[in-house]
Design a protein around this motif. Structure first.
Motif, PDB file in Angstrom:
ATOM      1  N   ARG A 177       0.829  -1.204   0.000  1.00 49.57           N
ATOM      2  CA  ARG A 177       0.000   0.000   0.000  1.00 49.57           C
ATOM      3  C   ARG A 177       0.868   1.260   0.000  1.00 49.57           C
ATOM      4  O   ARG A 177       0.560   2.246  -0.682  1.00 49.57           O
ATOM      5  CB  ARG A 177      -0.935  -0.001   1.212  1.00 49.57           C
ATOM      6  CG  ARG A 177      -2.092  -0.988   1.109  1.00 49.57           C
ATOM      7  CD  ARG A 177      -3.104  -0.734   2.200  1.00 49.57           C
ATOM      8  NE  ARG A 177      -3.706   0.584   2.040  1.00 49.57           N
ATOM      9  CZ  ARG A 177      -4.413   1.203   2.998  1.00 49.57           C
ATOM     10  NH1 ARG A 177      -4.555   0.630   4.188  1.00 49.57           N
ATOM     11  NH2 ARG A 177      -4.946   2.403   2.773  1.00 49.57           N
ATOM     12  N   VAL A 184      -7.073   3.505  -8.809  1.00 48.84           N
ATOM     13  CA  VAL A 184      -7.707   2.188  -8.762  1.00 48.84           C
ATOM     14  C   VAL A 184      -6.913   1.264  -7.842  1.00 48.84           C
ATOM     15  O   VAL A 184      -7.491   0.513  -7.034  1.00 48.84           O
ATOM     16  CB  VAL A 184      -7.818   1.590 -10.181  1.00 48.84           C
ATOM     17  CG1 VAL A 184      -8.233   0.124 -10.118  1.00 48.84           C
ATOM     18  CG2 VAL A 184      -8.810   2.382 -11.009  1.00 48.84           C
ATOM     19  N   LEU A 185      -5.593   1.314  -7.942  1.00 46.85           N
ATOM     20  CA  LEU A 185      -4.763   0.474  -7.078  1.00 46.85           C
ATOM     21  C   LEU A 185      -4.875   0.898  -5.616  1.00 46.85           C
ATOM     22  O   LEU A 185      -4.914   0.046  -4.716  1.00 46.85           O
ATOM     23  CB  LEU A 185      -3.297   0.564  -7.516  1.00 46.85           C
ATOM     24  CG  LEU A 185      -2.814  -0.384  -8.606  1.00 46.85           C
ATOM     25  CD1 LEU A 185      -1.286  -0.344  -8.660  1.00 46.85           C
ATOM     26  CD2 LEU A 185      -3.277  -1.797  -8.364  1.00 46.85           C
ATOM     27  N   GLU A 189      -7.994  -0.460  -4.270  1.00 42.47           N
ATOM     28  CA  GLU A 189      -7.886  -1.902  -4.073  1.00 42.47           C
ATOM     29  C   GLU A 189      -7.159  -2.220  -2.775  1.00 42.47           C
ATOM     30  O   GLU A 189      -7.553  -3.126  -2.025  1.00 42.47           O
ATOM     31  CB  GLU A 189      -7.155  -2.522  -5.265  1.00 42.47           C
ATOM     32  CG  GLU A 189      -7.115  -4.035  -5.250  1.00 42.47           C
ATOM     33  CD  GLU A 189      -6.486  -4.602  -6.508  1.00 42.47           C
ATOM     34  OE1 GLU A 189      -5.853  -5.679  -6.414  1.00 42.47           O
ATOM     35  OE2 GLU A 189      -6.634  -3.979  -7.577  1.00 42.47           O
ATOM     36  N   ALA A 205      -9.480  -1.539   0.174  1.00 42.74           N
ATOM     37  CA  ALA A 205     -10.487  -2.599   0.299  1.00 42.74           C
ATOM     38  C   ALA A 205      -9.891  -3.837   0.964  1.00 42.74           C
ATOM     39  O   ALA A 205     -10.551  -4.498   1.791  1.00 42.74           O
ATOM     40  CB  ALA A 205     -11.054  -2.935  -1.074  1.00 42.74           C
ATOM     41  N   LEU A 206      -8.659  -4.153   0.617  1.00 36.91           N
ATOM     42  CA  LEU A 206      -7.993  -5.298   1.243  1.00 36.91           C
ATOM     43  C   LEU A 206      -7.773  -5.048   2.737  1.00 36.91           C
ATOM     44  O   LEU A 206      -7.922  -5.961   3.563  1.00 36.91           O
ATOM     45  CB  LEU A 206      -6.658  -5.569   0.550  1.00 36.91           C
ATOM     46  CG  LEU A 206      -6.696  -6.388  -0.728  1.00 36.91           C
ATOM     47  CD1 LEU A 206      -5.282  -6.519  -1.297  1.00 36.91           C
ATOM     48  CD2 LEU A 206      -7.274  -7.764  -0.469  1.00 36.91           C
ATOM     49  N   ALA A 228      -4.887 -12.060  -2.480  1.00 32.27           N
ATOM     50  CA  ALA A 228      -5.222 -10.737  -3.010  1.00 32.27           C
ATOM     51  C   ALA A 228      -4.028  -9.790  -2.895  1.00 32.27           C
ATOM     52  O   ALA A 228      -3.809  -8.933  -3.763  1.00 32.27           O
ATOM     53  CB  ALA A 228      -6.434 -10.169  -2.273  1.00 32.27           C
ATOM     54  N   LEU A 231      -2.197  -7.719  -5.794  1.00 32.84           N
ATOM     55  CA  LEU A 231      -1.905  -6.287  -5.694  1.00 32.84           C
ATOM     56  C   LEU A 231      -0.444  -6.027  -6.043  1.00 32.84           C
ATOM     57  O   LEU A 231      -0.116  -5.049  -6.730  1.00 32.84           O
ATOM     58  CB  LEU A 231      -2.219  -5.788  -4.280  1.00 32.84           C
ATOM     59  CG  LEU A 231      -1.966  -4.299  -4.027  1.00 32.84           C
ATOM     60  CD1 LEU A 231      -2.914  -3.441  -4.853  1.00 32.84           C
ATOM     61  CD2 LEU A 231      -2.122  -3.973  -2.536  1.00 32.84           C
ATOM     62  N   ARG A 264      -0.056  -6.224  -9.783  1.00 34.75           N
ATOM     63  CA  ARG A 264      -0.649  -5.055 -10.433  1.00 34.75           C
ATOM     64  C   ARG A 264       0.207  -3.809 -10.170  1.00 34.75           C
ATOM     65  O   ARG A 264       0.333  -2.942 -11.039  1.00 34.75           O
ATOM     66  CB  ARG A 264      -2.078  -4.851  -9.959  1.00 34.75           C
ATOM     67  CG  ARG A 264      -3.037  -5.885 -10.567  1.00 34.75           C
ATOM     68  CD  ARG A 264      -4.331  -6.007  -9.791  1.00 34.75           C
ATOM     69  NE  ARG A 264      -5.102  -4.785  -9.780  1.00 34.75           N
ATOM     70  CZ  ARG A 264      -5.865  -4.337 -10.768  1.00 34.75           C
ATOM     71  NH1 ARG A 264      -5.915  -5.023 -11.901  1.00 34.75           N
ATOM     72  NH2 ARG A 264      -6.556  -3.228 -10.655  1.00 34.75           N
ATOM     73  N   ASP A 303      -5.352  -4.144 -16.933  1.00 32.34           N
ATOM     74  CA  ASP A 303      -6.639  -4.476 -16.332  1.00 32.34           C
ATOM     75  C   ASP A 303      -7.788  -4.349 -17.319  1.00 32.34           C
ATOM     76  O   ASP A 303      -8.946  -4.476 -16.954  1.00 32.34           O
ATOM     77  CB  ASP A 303      -6.907  -3.595 -15.114  1.00 32.34           C
ATOM     78  CG  ASP A 303      -6.908  -2.111 -15.463  1.00 32.34           C
ATOM     79  OD1 ASP A 303      -6.673  -1.781 -16.651  1.00 32.34           O
ATOM     80  OD2 ASP A 303      -7.147  -1.294 -14.562  1.00 32.34           O
TER      81      ASP A 303
END
Length: 421
Positions: free
Chosen positions: A18, A57-58, A61, A64-65, A81, A85, A88, A161
């Motif tokens: 992150r 977007v990343l 994501e 959310a994780l 997940a 990540l 990505r 993506d």
């Protein structure tokens, strides 16, 4: 390992990625602010906004994780997940580095103005066909890199993506061709052909035309159609200048110029040069392209190609008049039922037409802002042949061309710096 320890490890890994993703959000780290500022306003906003959107977007994501992990989600699922990540992140980092390198090449003031001029000329090149067909022409971002050949990352290509199309036609010009820039028009031809659907239509038209001669010929030319389309586009916009630049790039030992490389979408070098010369001969008659072709025939005699390759090459050479007609004179649905020559008339870039343009313009050819916007591609075509016709004065011709392209860039210089969030 205990379950809490596993959770802590997963949380630690998630925090790592992150933080890495969050760092991508600062696009001024990817490229210097003055380099972003050197882009034309619309191009700057489009590229920055699209890259910011991809990073957002990343970031979402990752958040959310984090929520899923905090709510007691299955640690095994969360870990998988996190690995996604990470993958990505690396994909996004690659895209940002690509555009960052392209934008950062503009920190040098002289190169900044020159590349901005090439941006404008590339945009003019695409718009010449696309605007007439009612198709939006994408912005161009030209950058400088090493190597022999130019390249393009087409606008609209879906990234990893499948939801974020590439924001601009990013075109690589090589350093050695900076003053022989007609490869730019080959790359914009790739963008035009993709947006109009010409690649597929031309492939089938060539195959149908050549099938009565040979199934092998039909198959080969079908496979080469995408590169043929780009070469034809460059020819129709710059006349014979591209064949001289092309010959410098693809020449080499005789075995290599007759070699068909597996999965290579280009015709082999000998045939490609002969095809480009045939385009000139078909539309302009006799000229310096004939001298170039003759030099290649003597430098790389068919007898040295070997029996089967020599026979194939002879069959391809015999078919060139038909191939040229299909490419330039055959009506195509991609062009609204008209041939390419109805949208880009090669006769406007014949040597005689370009000499007439230069004669009528006089000294204003290189100084007039009006002419730079009215006839940019024809002036580029005229200036691109100077060093070829007068190699002893190549440095002077190069200086004139680069100064003129820089003036094109100055016309398009951004007035203000817009920092997109």
């Amino acid at each position: 390992m205990t379950e809490p320890a596993q959770d802590r490890q997963t949380e630690s890994e998630l925090a790592h990625w992150r933080l890495a993703v969050d760092a991508l959000a600062d696009l001024d780290v990817i490229a210097a602010p003055e380099a972003w500022q050197a882009l034309e306003d619309y191009l700057q906003r489009r590229v920055r906004d699209r890259l910011s959107e991809v990073v957002s977007v990343l970031i979402a994501e990752g958040k959310a994780l984090q929520r899923k992990l905090g709510a007691g989600g299955d640690p095994a699922e969360v870990r998988q997940a996190v690995l996604r990540l990470r993958t990505r992140y690396l994909q996004v980092e690659t895209i940002l580095d690509f555009y960052g390198d392209a934008v950062n090449s503009r920190t040098n003031p002289a190169l900044r103005g020159l590349l901005r001029g090439y941006d404008t000329l590339a945009g003019d090149s695409m718009a010449a066909v696309l605007n007439r067909l009612g198709i939006e022409s994408p912005p161009a971002l030209v950058y400088l890199d090493r190597g022999l050949g130019a390249a393009i990352l087409r606008a609209g290509i879906r990234l990893w993506d499948h939801s974020h199309p590439s924001p601009a036609a990013a075109i690589k010009l090589t350093r050695h061709n900076l003053a022989y820039p007609t490869a730019l028009l080959h790359e914009t031809g790739h963008q035009m052909a993709a947006l109009t659907g010409w690649n597929t239509e031309l492939a089938e038209a060539l195959a149908a035309e050549l099938e009565p001669r040979s199934a092998e010929l039909a198959g080969l030319w079908r496979g080469w159609a995408g590169e043929i389309a780009a070469d034809v586009h460059a020819f129709a916009q710059a006349g014979w200048a591209p064949v001289a630049a092309l010959a410098n790039v693809v020449d080499g030992p005789t075995p290599s110029v007759f070699r068909i490389r597996f999965a290579d979408p280009h015709p082999y070098p000998f045939l490609r040069v002969m095809f480009n010369a045939a385009l000139c001969r078909s539309w302009f008659g006799a000229g310096p392209w004939d001298d170039l072709a003759e030099v290649w025939r003597r430098r790389h005699p068919l007898a040295a190609a070997g029996g089967e390759m020599a026979a194939l090459t002879r069959a391809c050479l015999d078919a060139l008049p038909d191939v040229v007609d299909v490419c330039t004179r055959r009506p195509m649905a991609a062009f609204g039922g008209a041939p390419l020559s109805a949208l880009l008339d090669p006769r406007r870039v014949s040597p005689a037409a370009l000499r007439s343009l230069a004669r009528q313009a006089g000294p204003s050819l290189l100084t007039s802002a009006y002419l730079r916007r009215r006839e940019p591609l024809r002036i580029l075509a005229y200036l691109s042949t100077g060093a070829v016709l007068e190699p002893a004065a190549a440095a002077d011709h190069q200086a004139r061309l680069l100064a003129w392209v820089t003036d094109v860039g100055a016309d398009a210089a951004p007035r203000t710096y817009h920092h997109a969030a």
